[in-house]
Structure formats: C-alpha cells, structure tokens
Design an enzyme around this catalytic site. Structure first.
Site, PDB file in Angstrom:
ATOM      1  CG  ASP A 119      -1.747   1.203   1.405  1.00 56.25           C
ATOM      2  OD1 ASP A 119      -2.067   1.821   0.375  1.00 56.25           O
ATOM      3  OD2 ASP A 119      -2.113   1.532   2.550  1.00 56.25           O
ATOM      4  CG  ASN A 140      -3.597   5.166  -0.960  1.00 57.79           C
ATOM      5  OD1 ASN A 140      -3.501   4.066  -0.411  1.00 57.79           O
ATOM      6  ND2 ASN A 140      -4.610   5.489  -1.734  1.00 57.79           N
ATOM      7  CG  ASP A 193      -6.178   2.700   0.528  1.00 58.46           C
ATOM      8  OD1 ASP A 193      -5.187   1.934   0.637  1.00 58.46           O
ATOM      9  OD2 ASP A 193      -6.817   2.833  -0.536  1.00 58.46           O
ATOM     10  CG  ASP A 239      -1.375   1.476  -3.713  1.00 60.03           C
ATOM     11  OD1 ASP A 239      -0.161   1.365  -3.913  1.00 60.03           O
ATOM     12  OD2 ASP A 239      -1.861   1.998  -2.669  1.00 60.03           O
ATOM     13  CG  ASP A 280      -6.306 -12.955 -13.227  1.00 57.97           C
ATOM     14  OD1 ASP A 280      -7.079 -13.678 -13.868  1.00 57.97           O
ATOM     15  OD2 ASP A 280      -5.789 -13.289 -12.152  1.00 57.97           O
ATOM     16  CG  ASP A 308     -11.056 -16.155 -13.370  1.00 57.78           C
ATOM     17  OD1 ASP A 308     -10.343 -16.484 -12.405  1.00 57.78           O
ATOM     18  OD2 ASP A 308     -12.296 -16.092 -13.323  1.00 57.78           O
ATOM     19  CG  HIS A 340      -5.969 -15.723  -5.658  1.00 57.38           C
ATOM     20  ND1 HIS A 340      -5.429 -16.362  -6.755  1.00 57.38           N
ATOM     21  CD2 HIS A 340      -7.219 -15.379  -6.025  1.00 57.38           C
ATOM     22  CE1 HIS A 340      -6.310 -16.397  -7.724  1.00 57.38           C
ATOM     23  NE2 HIS A 340      -7.408 -15.803  -7.313  1.00 57.38           N
ATOM     24  CG  ASP A 341      -8.693 -18.953  -5.917  1.00 56.41           C
ATOM     25  OD1 ASP A 341      -9.136 -17.910  -5.404  1.00 56.41           O
ATOM     26  OD2 ASP A 341      -8.595 -19.120  -7.154  1.00 56.41           O
TER      27      ASP A 341
HETATM   28  C1  NOJ Z   1     -10.821 -18.202 -10.107  1.00 58.48           C
HETATM   29  C2  NOJ Z   1     -10.160 -17.143  -9.305  1.00 58.48           C
HETATM   30  O1  NOJ Z   1      -8.840 -17.530  -9.050  1.00 58.48           O
HETATM   31  C3  NOJ Z   1     -11.002 -16.974  -8.058  1.00 58.48           C
HETATM   32  O2  NOJ Z   1     -10.359 -16.155  -7.119  1.00 58.48           O
HETATM   33  C4  NOJ Z   1     -12.345 -16.444  -8.456  1.00 58.48           C
HETATM   34  O3  NOJ Z   1     -13.189 -16.393  -7.323  1.00 58.48           O
HETATM   35  C5  NOJ Z   1     -13.010 -17.306  -9.525  1.00 58.48           C
HETATM   36  N1  NOJ Z   1     -12.099 -17.733 -10.549  1.00 58.48           N
HETATM   37  C6  NOJ Z   1     -14.118 -16.565 -10.207  1.00 58.48           C
HETATM   38  O4  NOJ Z   1     -13.592 -15.569 -11.036  1.00 58.48           O
HETATM   39 CA    CA Z   2      -3.717   1.816  -1.241  1.00 58.69          CA
END
Ligand code: NOJ
Ligand code: CA
Length: 533
Positions: free
Chosen positions: A25, A27, A29, A33, A107, A211, A328-329
């Site tokens: 970050d 700024n 918040d 960013d 992405d 995606d 991240h999932d």
């Molecule tokens: C896969 C992405 O990695 C995930 O974070 C997202 O929730 C779903 N696709 C829907 O876009």
């Molecule tokens: Ca920020």
C-alpha cells in the site's frame, strides 16, 4: 560453448503471482495498489542475486470492480479501479518492470463480468435489448424453478441461476450472483473480448492468465448435469464444453500477432487428461495450462511422483508443463501440509521440488517468506468461500505497527501474529531463511540448462518416502532427492553416478558439504540438489 539457456521467457522464467490488494500500500488506506508494486520491483528482481530473481509477475485483477469477488467481478475491462490507482500507474508499472527485464502478465476474466458492467446493465434492462444475448438468459421451468440443476462453484451460493424479476428470466452465474456468465456462443461477445485483449497487448503486457479458462463455453441446450445429484464427476454442460477450445484458439491467434506474448489458463479440472487438452491438439491454445496437481496431493513421495509422471506422460508433444504450490484460492503449503509443526520444513522441501521440476514454476506472493494461512476472526472475514487466510498482506519489515511495512494505516486483513518474525526484512540477510532458500534456488536455476530445459527422469531406486529424479541437459546432470518422511533416510544413487557435489539443500548447514551420491544421506524433510560427475 556455454550451456544452452535459451527458450521462450515463459518456459525458462519463474512467474510470481501478485495479489494487488495485499502486496504494498502506498496511500495508507490499508489496501495494496499498483504504485506499491512498482516500489517493490527491485525486491523481485534487480538483476542481482541479492533480489528474488523472478522473471515475470502475474497481477490478479485490478480493474474497476464492486469487489464482490475481490476484482474477479469486472465492471470495466479497460480500466483500473481507483482503489488500485490509474491507468497511468499501470503504464508506469509496466515501464518500470520492463526496465528490469520483468514481464507483466495480467488476469483476464472472460467467463463473467460484474453485474454492474454496463453490458449486463443493458442486458438485463429488457428481453429485447440488443445485449440481451450477451449473457445466458433462460426461462424458468413450468414450476418457476431454475432452468436446470447447475450449481455455482461457490457452495454457499447454491444454484448457478438467479431470477431477474423485472424480465422474468433466470441468468447463469458460475460463481456469485454478482458475476453473470457471458454467453460465449455469441459472436459479438467474442469480438468484444478480442478488443480487450488488444487493449492490454497494445499497452505492453506480456501475457494473460485466463480466469476459469475451462468454463467459457457451455451446453447450448442447457441440459441438466446428469451426475450432480450423485455427487460424482461426470460429463458436465457447465464446464469443459468442446467449444471452449475454439475460443482459446481465437485468443491465441490474437496474441500471435504480437510476437513474444503468452497465455496461461486456469484449468481447474480434476482429470489431468482433460486438463492437458487446453494446450490444444496442435499446441495452438494455452502456452501453459495451470496444473493444480500439487494442491490435491497428500504429503507422500509416491503421490507427488505419480502426479508428475502422469502429467509428463499426458502432455501433448511440444507442450510445456508448469507447476505451483500456492495461489490466492487455496490454503498455503506451510499450513496445508503442517503436521505437528513441520509445515515450514515441508514447505522448504516443496520449494526445491517446484524449482527443479521440468516446467515453469509459478510462485504466489509470500510463499518465498514461508507465510502460513492467517486465521481471520469471523467479524473481519470477507470472502464467501473462506479464502481470506491465504490473502493476507505481505509482511515487509519488523515495524511494530499492524502494517509491518505493508501499510501505514489499518491493513484490510490482519497480517497475523507471525509477521513480527516472518517478514522480508528479518529474512533478507539470514542465510537460513526461507527467502534465502528461494533466492538461491531461483538464481541457481537460471544458471542451469538441465533445470531450465533439460529432461526429467524419475529415479526408481529411491526408497519409499523419497521422490528423486534426474535433470539432464548435454553434459550437465543433476540429481534431486526429496525426503517426504520425518526420519533420516539414505538414497542409493549408485546406479546413476559414483560421485557428486551437493549444490543446495533445505538444510542451510549442509550447504557446503561434499558428498558421494551413494549412499546419499537425507535428513528428515530434507531436499537436495546434487551435481553428478
Ligand atoms: C478463479 C479465481 O482464481 C477466483 O479467485 C475467483 O473467485 C473465480 N475464478 C471466479 O472468477
Ligand atoms: Ca492503497
């Protein structure tokens, strides 16, 4: 002549995923960013082994979005959400990355838009709106229920259909109701997305991560998924529909006109035989099909080897593998495989595996620090699918503030108690740290033709509990041995060489040892790279 290290950047490079909300970050918040990413590029690669050394960054979405799914609900494909900055910030980031030789992958979320995207706002406005057919609309069944039994990927959402009361039809959403699926049977949708690709290619991006690449096409007759009720995996109308390959070939053609660009797809399919089809029969679809295999394996040498061998054997000729441990999932490796406190030791060994297999390694921010999932108190949880713990911000320094160098404000998610210890500054100059291990691995990899482009051959003589393989190119021969057990073990490598030099180990105290490969002693959860002579 030196070793042949040449190959397309997306084959020889290491790709590092950045989740912009949680990287840096600038700024105050509490949300990362684009300008923040620019300030950290030297950390990622300043051209010297003092930096991590990654070759490309993949940015999770930064487009204007209501953030119902943290940017995977795009309201404008051609802009930057003010939360993350401006298009000028994006251009500056690309410029600064390229100046350091770092490629930029963005992405692309073509399966669905946000329900606030002007396309959907128009589409839902009336049944005869010209954009009605850009989305998947269908009449209710006679009893008023949804058109078929398809389910959202998010279990808590339930059905993949939401009724639009004003026009009396249901629309399809593979994820949240705020993420209506585009209708990829419509030629106008295909044309519109070509324009999106070109917009970013013209701005200088080096590629796309697509995606849910396996979901774009669906059964045009909207038939029930036959086996959903039985809870089994079977032929499905809502994903992996053959037409998706035509769409990906079209994307690829658009890219080809720009030269050295790359597209990798999120191909989250449980059956690897179906996943590899996304490279295309003529290897004319994805350059890299993201292989989720390590996210599903138990911590067992035999399971890991079987997964790698299967992928190697299924890959179409000319296709290039890739591997990753985190994104991240999914729960982070340190937490996912933890058993009585050995999560970090296991993650160190997994790092050796990831960076020495044949294929492009994909890293996820924070894994190079050995970040664990951060428990999120219910009152601070955001994500409907419980993915906040693996999305917490990067801990950069030891400062006592809750932001640990990520922000001067209140971070959008807590960094977790470990941030005081597990942070970039604390690890940077510590040769025994996870960061040092990743750095050594990445730079070692760059200098080794065998690791970059050489062959892969599993070692059958490895004992139970050890996954070992050879990587070979011309005269360079490396043995990688990974002990998946919690006890010391010896590997008989006599069949492959009489002597060797230990190049790298998860055990930083062993870094300078000379060893004969046979027998090769390994400590608990130790992984090594041995140069054979
Ligand atoms: C896969 C992405 O990695 C995930 O974070 C997202 O929730 C779903 N696709 C829907 O876009
Ligand atoms: Ca920020």
């Amino acid at each position: 002549m030196g070793p042949n290290l040449s190959g397309p950047w997306w084959q020889t490079g290491v790709i590092y995923q950045i989740y912009p909300r949680s990287f840096q970050d600038t700024n105050g918040d509490g949300v990362g960013d684009l300008a923040g990413i620019t300030t950290r590029l030297d950390y990622l690669n300043d051209g010297t082994p003092g930096s991590l050394g990654v070759d490309a960054i993949w940015l999770s979405p930064f487009y204007p979005s209501p953030m119902a799914d943290f940017g995977y609900d795009v309201a404008d494909y051609l802009g930057v959400d003010p939360l993350f900055g401006t298009l000028a910030d994006f251009d500056a980031l690309v410029h600064a990355a390229h100046a350091r030789g770092i490629r930029v992958v963005v992405d692309l979320v073509p399966n669905h838009t946000s329900d606030r995207h002007p396309w959907f706002v128009e589409s839902r406005s009336s049944r005869d709106n010209p954009k009605r057919h850009w989305y998947v609309w269908a009449d209710p069944k006679a009893d008023g229920s949804p058109p078929n039994n398809w389910l959202s990927e998010f279990r808590r959402v339930g059905r993949a259909w939401t009724l639009d009361a004003a026009t009396g039809q249901y629309y399809l959403h593979s994820f949240l109701p705020q993420q209506p699926d585009l209708n990829w049977w419509d030629p106008e949708v295909r044309e519109a997305m070509d324009g999106v690709l070109r917009f970013w290619l013209d701005r200088g991006v080096d590629g796309f991560r697509i995606d849910v690449a396996h979901r774009m096409a669906h059964d045009p007759e909207l038939r029930d998924n036959p086996l959903i009720e039985a809870g089994e995996d079977g032929p499905r109308g809502d994903e992996d529909w053959p037409e998706v390959h035509a769409i990906l070939r079209r994307f690829r053609q658009t890219l080809e006109a720009y030269g050295d660009r790359m597209m990798m797809g999120e191909t989250y399919l449980p059956d690897p035989a179906r996943m590899v089809r996304y490279y295309g029969e003529a290897v004319d679809e994805l350059h890299l099909a993201q292989n989720f295999v390590f996210l599903q394996q138990p911590w067992r040498a035999a399971a890991m080897r079987a997964a790698v061998d299967q992928f190697e054997s299924l890959l179409p000729a000319g296709a290039w593998p890739d591997y990753f441990l985190n994104n991240h999932d999914h729960s982070r490796v340190v937490s996912r495989y933890d058993e009585g406190g050995n999560g970090l030791a296991r993650a160190r060994m997994a790092a050796i595996m990831l960076l020495t297999l044949r294929g492009t390694p994909l890293l996820y921010q924070g894994e190079e620090l050995g970040l664990a999932d951060v428990p999120i108190p219910p009152e601070r949880a955001y994500d409907i699918a419980g993915r906040d713990p693996e999305r917490t911000p990067m801990p950069w320094d030891r400062s006592a503030t809750p932001g640990a160098g990520f922000t001067t404000g209140e971070p959008w998610l807590p960094l977790g108690a470990h941030a005081a210890r597990v942070n970039m500054a604390a690890q940077h100059d510590d040769p025994a740290s996870m960061l040092s291990l990743y750095r050594r691995l990445i730079w070692y990899r760059k200098s080794s033709a065998a690791l970059l482009l050489g062959s892969y051959r599993p070692l059958d003589s490895a004992p139970d509990g050890v996954f070992a393989y050879l990587r070979e190119a011309d005269s360079e021969r490396l043995l990688v041995a990974l002990n998946f057990t919690n006890r010391p073990i010896e590997v008989d490598a006599g069949g492959v060489a009489a002597s060797g030099h230990l190049e790298l180990s998860t055990d930083s105290d062993r870094l300078t040892w000379e060893v004969g490969p046979s027998p090769l002693p390994l400590g608990p959860n130790e992984g090594v790279i041995v140069r054979l002579s």
